[in-house]
Design an enzyme around this catalytic site. Structure first.
Site, PDB file in Angstrom:
ATOM      1  CE  LYS A  16      63.396  55.689  51.433  1.00  0.00           C
ATOM      2  NZ  LYS A  16      64.745  55.172  52.009  1.00  0.00           N
ATOM      3  CB  VAL A  38      61.778  61.284  57.143  1.00  0.00           C
ATOM      4  CG1 VAL A  38      61.113  62.321  56.213  1.00  0.00           C
ATOM      5  CG2 VAL A  38      60.806  60.081  57.061  1.00  0.00           C
ATOM      6  CE  LYS A  54      63.011  59.459  52.300  1.00  0.00           C
ATOM      7  NZ  LYS A  54      64.019  60.317  51.222  1.00  0.00           N
ATOM      8  N   GLY A  69      72.669  59.314  51.764  1.00  0.00           N
ATOM      9  CA  GLY A  69      74.287  59.297  51.900  1.00  0.00           C
ATOM     10  C   GLY A  69      74.551  58.704  53.047  1.00  0.00           C
TER      11      GLY A  69
END
Length: 439
Positions: free
Chosen positions: A103, A130, A203, A307
Site C-alpha cells: 500500500k 487494502v 489505503k 493477518g
C-alpha cells in the site's frame, strides 16, 4: 500447458502463508487457472534462517533480480518503497505480471507502476493492499466500473480499531490498549504507522484513486492519528450514544445544481459516529467499508483486514486472476485516471465538530461562546453544560464543562471558531475537539 513460474519476494508472515497455499493447493489452483502454478523461488534477505515452511530449501535465494527476470508472475510482499519498486519494474520489463500488497508504494508512486504495466503489456493487481481478505478493490475497479461512486467511508486499520474499541468497551487508557494490541500481534513493536494513521492514509489514497478515477497520492490525504484521543473523548461519545472510530473518508464533491466544480476530498481522522451506524458495531481488529454509488446505492464490505492468512487469501486471488489472463493471452484492467478531479484542501470539507470547553461558571458565558460561533458562520446543533464538582484542594469550583455539537460547516470555519474560543477570557481550556460523522 507449461507451468507458470511464480516468484515470491519476501517470506514474512504473509509471504509464508502465500507459499504454503501455493504448494498445498497446487493441484486445485491449476484446475482453476488452466495451467500449473510453480513456485520458482523465494527471495529473502538471509539464507539459512529457520522458517516454518515445508518447501525445498533450494527455492530460497538472495538474488531477487535474477528471480524476477525468469518469472511469469511476481508476488511482492516485502513492503516499503525500495527495493520493492525497482524489483517490480524489473519484473514488468521482463514480461511478468505483478501482484503486490504494498500500500505504501502504491500510494507513493502508483502512476509509475501503472505506466510500466501498460508499457510492457502486463498485469498489476493489488487487492491485498487494502483491507486484507475483504474483496473491496476489485468491486471498485471492475464491478462498479459502470456506476458513479459518490463516497467511500470505512475503518481500514485493524490496530487502531482494536485500540479504540478497548478504550470504549473496557475503559482502558490509550497506552494500555496499544500494549495489549502488541501482545496479541495486532500492532507492531513500533505502532507509529498505525496510530498516527500513515497506514490508513495510504489505503485511503488507493481507494479514492479507484473510486473517483483520479490520481490521489498519500500526500493528498489529510491525516490525523488517534494518539490524542482521550478517555474523556470516549466518555463524551458514549454520552451522545456514539463511539469513536478512526475513519477513512473519500468523497466526490461539487457538481451540483449550484454550479460548484467537481472535486474529491480524502481524509483520515478519528470521529464520533452514532451507535445506530453500522460502522459503530465493528469491533476489535476487524475492518469495514461503506461504498455509496449513485445506481447501486449503499454497499458494505466487512471482514478481517490484516493477518497472514487473510492477506494471503487476497494475494492468491490476484495470482489466479493474473494467471488466467496470461493463459488466455489478455490483461486485466489498468489505471483509470481520466476524471483527473482536483483534490480539495481539508479547509473546504464540510463536517461537524464536537467541542468540549472548560469555562467559568458565570452568567453571560454561553452568550459569549454562541457569539463566536455566529461570527464564523457556524450553527450550533446542541449544547450541554455541567458544573465541575469542587475538589478537596478547592479547585474546580466556579467552573463548568460546556459541550457543543455543531451543524455541518466548512472545516476551516470550524477550526477558526475553535481558535477564537480558546482566546476568550471566560474559556479556561478547549478540552477536546473531535469531528462527528454519520446521521
Amino acid at each position: 500447458m507449461e507451468p507458470l513460474k511464480v516468484a515470491l519476494l519476501g517470506c514474512g508472515v504473509v509471504g509464508t502463508e502465500v507459499a504454503r497455499l501455493l504448494t498445498q493447493h497446487g493441484d486445485e489452483l491449476a484446475q482453476r487457472v488452466g495451467a500449473p502454478l510453480e513456485l520458482s523461488g523465494i527471495a529473502v534477505r538471509r539464507l539459512g534462517r529457520t522458517r516454518d515452511l515445508a518447501v525445498d530449501p533450494a527455492l530460497f535465494t538472495t538474488d531477487a533480480t535474477a528471480l524476477v527476470k525468469a518469472a511469469d508472475i511476481v508476488v511482492e510482499v516485502i513492503g516499503g518503497i525500495e527495493p520493492a519498486r525497482s524489483l517490480i519494474l524489473e519484473a514488468m520489463a521482463s514480461g511478468a505480471g505483478v501482484v503486490t500488497a504494498n500500500k505504501a508504494l502504491l500510494a507513493e508512486d502508483g502512476p509509475t507502476l501503472y505506466a510500466a504495466a501498460a508499457e510492457h503489456g502486463v498485469d498489476l493487481y493489488f487487492e491485498a493492499a487494502v483491507a486484507g481478505a475483504i474483496p473491496l478493490l476489485r468491486p471498485l475497479r471492475e464491478s462498479l466500473a459502470g456506476d458513479r461512486v459518490r463516497r467511500v467511508l470505512g475503518i481500514v486499520n485493524g490496530t487502531t480499531n482494536y485500540v479504540l474499541d478497548k478504550m470504549d468497551s473496557t475503559g482502558m487508557g490509550f497506552a494500555e490498549a496499544v500494549a495489549q494490541a502488541q501482545e496479541l500481534g495486532y500492532a507492531e513493536a513500533d505502532p507509529t504507522a498505525d496510530v498516527e494513521a500513515f497506514d490508513a492514509a495510504a489505503k485511503a489514497a488507493i481507494l479514492a484513486s479507484l473510486a473517483f478515477h483520479t490520481r490521489v497520492g498519500a500526500a493528498d490525504v489529510h491525516r490525523e492519528g488517534i494518539t490524542s484521543v482521550s478517555a474523556a473523548d470516549v466518555a463524551s461519545a458514549r454520552a451522545m450514544n456514539a463511539v469513536v472510530k478512526l475513519l477513512a473518508i473519500c468523497e466526490r464533491t461539487g457538481g451540483g445544481p449550484d454550479g460548484t466544480p467537481e472535486g474529491v476530498s480524502v481524509r483520515v481522522h478519528p470521529a464520533m459516529i452514532p451507535l445506530s451506524h453500522p460502522l459503530a458495531s465493528v469491533r476489535e481488529a476487524y475492518n469495514a467499508v461503506f461504498v455509496e454509488a449513485e445506481a447501486a446505492g449503499e454497499l458494505m464490505f466487512y471482514g478481517r483486514g490484516a493477518g497472514g492468512q487473510p492477506t494471503a487469501s487476497a494475494v492468491l486471488g490476484d495470482v489466479i486472476s493474473v494467471a488466467r489472463n496470461r493463459v488466455a493471452g489478455g490483461r486485466g484492467p489498468g489505471e483509470s485516471a481520466y476524471a483527473d478531479l482536483p483534490v480539495r484542501p481539508m479547509g473546504e470539507v464540510l463536517t461537524r465538530y464536537h467541542i468540549s470547553l472548560d469555562v467559568a461558571d458565570r452568567p453571560g458565558v454561553l452568550a459569549q461562546v454562541a457569539a463566536v460561533f455566529a461570527t464564523h458562520g457556524v450553527s450550533i446543533e446542541t449544547v450541554r453544560q455541567q458544573q465541575h464538582p469542587a475538589r478537596e484542594d478547592g479547585g474546580g469550583a466556579g467552573r463548568a464543562a460546556l459541550v457543543v455539537v455543531t451543524h455541518t460547516a466548512p472545516d476551516a470555519a470550524l477550526t477558526a471558531t475553535v481558535e477564537a474560543l480558546a482566546g476568550l477570557d471566560s474559556v479556561e481550556a478547549v478540552a477536546s475537539v473531535m469531528r462527528v460523522e454519520g446521521d
